[in-house]
Design an enzyme around this catalytic site. Structure first.
Site, mmCIF file in Angstrom:
data_model
loop_
_atom_site.group_PDB
_atom_site.id
_atom_site.type_symbol
_atom_site.label_atom_id
_atom_site.label_comp_id
_atom_site.label_asym_id
_atom_site.label_seq_id
_atom_site.Cartn_x
_atom_site.Cartn_y
_atom_site.Cartn_z
ATOM 1 N N HIS A 227 17.095 -3.459 7.259
ATOM 2 C CA HIS A 227 16.884 -2.200 6.563
ATOM 3 C C HIS A 227 18.039 -1.956 5.584
ATOM 4 O O HIS A 227 19.065 -2.653 5.603
ATOM 5 C CB HIS A 227 16.785 -1.046 7.562
ATOM 6 C CG HIS A 227 15.517 -1.058 8.354
ATOM 7 N ND1 HIS A 227 15.115 -0.029 9.178
ATOM 8 C CD2 HIS A 227 14.529 -1.992 8.437
ATOM 9 C CE1 HIS A 227 13.950 -0.318 9.734
ATOM 10 N NE2 HIS A 227 13.584 -1.504 9.310
ATOM 11 N N GLU B 276 20.306 0.393 5.346
ATOM 12 C CA GLU B 276 21.601 0.745 5.918
ATOM 13 C C GLU B 276 22.350 -0.492 6.401
ATOM 14 O O GLU B 276 23.571 -0.608 6.225
ATOM 15 C CB GLU B 276 21.409 1.724 7.087
ATOM 16 C CG GLU B 276 20.775 3.046 6.704
ATOM 17 C CD GLU B 276 19.259 3.054 6.857
ATOM 18 O OE1 GLU B 276 18.723 4.110 7.242
ATOM 19 O OE2 GLU B 276 18.612 2.007 6.594
ATOM 20 N N CYS C 109 18.769 1.909 12.937
ATOM 21 C CA CYS C 109 19.874 2.047 11.981
ATOM 22 C C CYS C 109 20.837 3.161 12.387
ATOM 23 O O CYS C 109 22.033 3.093 12.100
ATOM 24 C CB CYS C 109 19.323 2.332 10.581
ATOM 25 S SG CYS C 109 18.441 0.928 9.853
ATOM 26 N N THR D 29 -17.445 -4.489 -12.925
ATOM 27 C CA THR D 29 -16.223 -5.002 -13.552
ATOM 28 C C THR D 29 -16.078 -6.496 -13.306
ATOM 29 O O THR D 29 -15.713 -7.264 -14.203
ATOM 30 C CB THR D 29 -14.988 -4.250 -13.008
ATOM 31 O OG1 THR D 29 -15.074 -2.883 -13.404
ATOM 32 C CG2 THR D 29 -13.698 -4.849 -13.554
ATOM 33 N N ASP E 210 -16.250 -8.901 -16.522
ATOM 34 C CA ASP E 210 -14.949 -9.396 -16.994
ATOM 35 C C ASP E 210 -14.399 -10.578 -16.210
ATOM 36 O O ASP E 210 -13.468 -11.246 -16.671
ATOM 37 C CB ASP E 210 -13.917 -8.258 -16.953
ATOM 38 C CG ASP E 210 -14.308 -7.081 -17.821
ATOM 39 O OD1 ASP E 210 -15.013 -7.300 -18.825
ATOM 40 O OD2 ASP E 210 -13.913 -5.942 -17.498
ATOM 41 N N LEU F 166 -7.280 -10.203 -11.047
ATOM 42 C CA LEU F 166 -6.651 -9.090 -10.325
ATOM 43 C C LEU F 166 -5.379 -9.506 -9.591
ATOM 44 O O LEU F 166 -5.078 -9.022 -8.496
ATOM 45 C CB LEU F 166 -7.642 -8.451 -9.340
ATOM 46 C CG LEU F 166 -8.948 -7.925 -9.946
ATOM 47 C CD1 LEU F 166 -9.814 -7.303 -8.868
ATOM 48 C CD2 LEU F 166 -8.693 -6.930 -11.066
ATOM 49 N N ARG G 248 -0.086 -12.312 -12.039
ATOM 50 C CA ARG G 248 0.317 -13.622 -12.568
ATOM 51 C C ARG G 248 1.312 -13.534 -13.729
ATOM 52 O O ARG G 248 2.034 -14.492 -13.995
ATOM 53 C CB ARG G 248 -0.923 -14.401 -13.008
ATOM 54 C CG ARG G 248 -1.755 -13.704 -14.059
ATOM 55 C CD ARG G 248 -3.115 -14.371 -14.244
ATOM 56 N NE ARG G 248 -3.954 -13.661 -15.200
ATOM 57 C CZ ARG G 248 -4.685 -12.594 -14.887
ATOM 58 N NH1 ARG G 248 -4.682 -12.142 -13.646
ATOM 59 N NH2 ARG G 248 -5.433 -11.994 -15.802
ATOM 60 N N LEU H 53 -14.139 4.383 -11.006
ATOM 61 C CA LEU H 53 -13.093 5.375 -11.264
ATOM 62 C C LEU H 53 -13.641 6.791 -11.112
ATOM 63 O O LEU H 53 -12.992 7.664 -10.512
ATOM 64 C CB LEU H 53 -12.509 5.173 -12.658
ATOM 65 C CG LEU H 53 -11.599 3.958 -12.838
ATOM 66 C CD1 LEU H 53 -11.480 3.592 -14.314
ATOM 67 C CD2 LEU H 53 -10.220 4.230 -12.251
#
Length: 345
Positions: free
Chosen positions: A44, A46, A80, A197, A201, A205, A208, A294
């Site tokens: 972590h 800390e 921690c 989509t 297209d 996703l 890269r 969307l």
């Protein structure tokens, strides 16, 4: 605390399901140690900050600043709060409480019961903004949801299907904006699109064009029409296909990196989707399209922020951008593109 927040940014996308915490240690107004959360399973913030201090004897006269309450339970690593006590650090400054029920003030109480000076709530709003993914997942029991799309100056996100060549991508934004999107993908746990989509297209996703981890790909595919020939089914990243329950016929995916999960696409599809993601411990998702998908999230009111690119080209006719009401928080220019950020008020 501002420096701790800067450090915390460096861990976004690598620490999940842990939050990316930043931490610095100050002695006589000088930073003597700093760190941020290692990739999951590692140290972590800390621990990394304390281990970076050259002269450990100074810790007993120092102040530790941390963006999130130190943990007090055993997970992949020891608590921690115990390490802070063990090293004798007398002053602890905390940005915000940890909403995780395993912590939730217990780390602070342990430090105070040991006689340490503890200040809580320093740059609290900035810390909450930084830890928005973790905070949303813990308190709202769902992933943090980001909507993203690019639109033309005449408010369209795609041209008429009859006018486009499917063998050539149609870009609304410039290459710099597109690379920024890949950076965003590396920061989020999952990325989600609808069937149309993928069919139109064939997106990969992935992240890269940025050095980072590609998100888990999630596809709303009611009728199971997305087959292994599409880029989202490649082994570049894990893929989750949310298929209609009535379409499931007992078969399993031929790929280990692809899971088909049934939902009812006829009702509350967004709520079912985020329930699936929450149950899979996915803390954030960026919804990249298309317009119908969307709009589903917008109409359901289930989104936290929107990032909207506006390019300089126009289509004249095509698919209209989503309709929504959001509070504009900031705007910037990327060469000739305009990027506007909104939050769900």
């Amino acid at each position: 605390m501002e420096r701790a927040l800067q450090l915390a940014q460096q861990g976004i996308g690598t620490t999940r399901p842990n939050p990316s915490v930043g931490c610095i240690i100050v002695h006589d107004d000088k930073i003597i140690g700093e760190g941020f959360t290692s990739p999951y399973g590692g140290s972590h913030a800390e621990v990394n900050a304390i281990n970076s201090v050259v002269d450990a004897s100074l810790l007993r006269e120092s102040t530790i600043y941390v963006t999130l309450e130190p943990c007090n339970h055993y997970g992949k690593t020891p608590p921690c709060s115990d390490l802070i006590l063990e090293k004798g650090i007398p002053n602890i400054v905390i940005g915000m409480l940890d909403p995780n029920e395993k912590v939730a003030g217990r780390g602070i109480k342990k430090l105070e019961d040991a006689g340490r000076s503890v200040a809580v709530g320093v740059l609290e709003e900035a810390c909450k903004t930084h830890h928005k993914r973790f905070l949303t997942f813990q308190t709202k029991k769902r992933p943090y949801i980001i909507l993203k799309w690019a639109q033309t100056i005449d408010g369209l996100i795609a041209p008429e299907a009859s006018t486009r060549n499917k063998n050539e991508p149609i870009w609304i934004t410039n290459v710099h904006s597109r690379q920024l999107v890949h950076k965003w993908r590396s920061q989020e746990h999952a990325i989600l699109v609808g069937t149309n989509t993928v069919l139109a297209d064939d997106p990969g996703l992935t992240a890269r064009d940025w050095a980072g981890i590609s998100p888990i790909r999630v596809v709303l595919d009611k009728h199971g029409v997305i087959d292994k020939g599409y880029s989202v089914m490649s082994d570049d990243a894990k893929t989750i296909v949310l298929i209609e329950k009535s379409e499931v016929r007992g078969q399993r995916s031929e790929f280990d990196h692809v899971d088909h999960i049934p939902i009812y696409h006829t009702k509350e599809v967004v709520q079912q989707t985020i329930d699936v993601l929450f149950n899979l411990n996915i803390q954030s998702v960026i919804v990249e399209g298309g317009a119908k998908t969307l709009q589903l999230f917008i109409d359901a009111g289930l989104w936290d922020e929107a990032r909207v690119f506006t390019g300089v080209i126009s289509f004249g006719n095509g698919v209209k951008a989503p309709r929504f009401k959001g509070m504009k928080t900031s705007q910037e220019t990327i060469i000739d593109d305009t990027l506007t950020y909104y939050r769900n008020a």
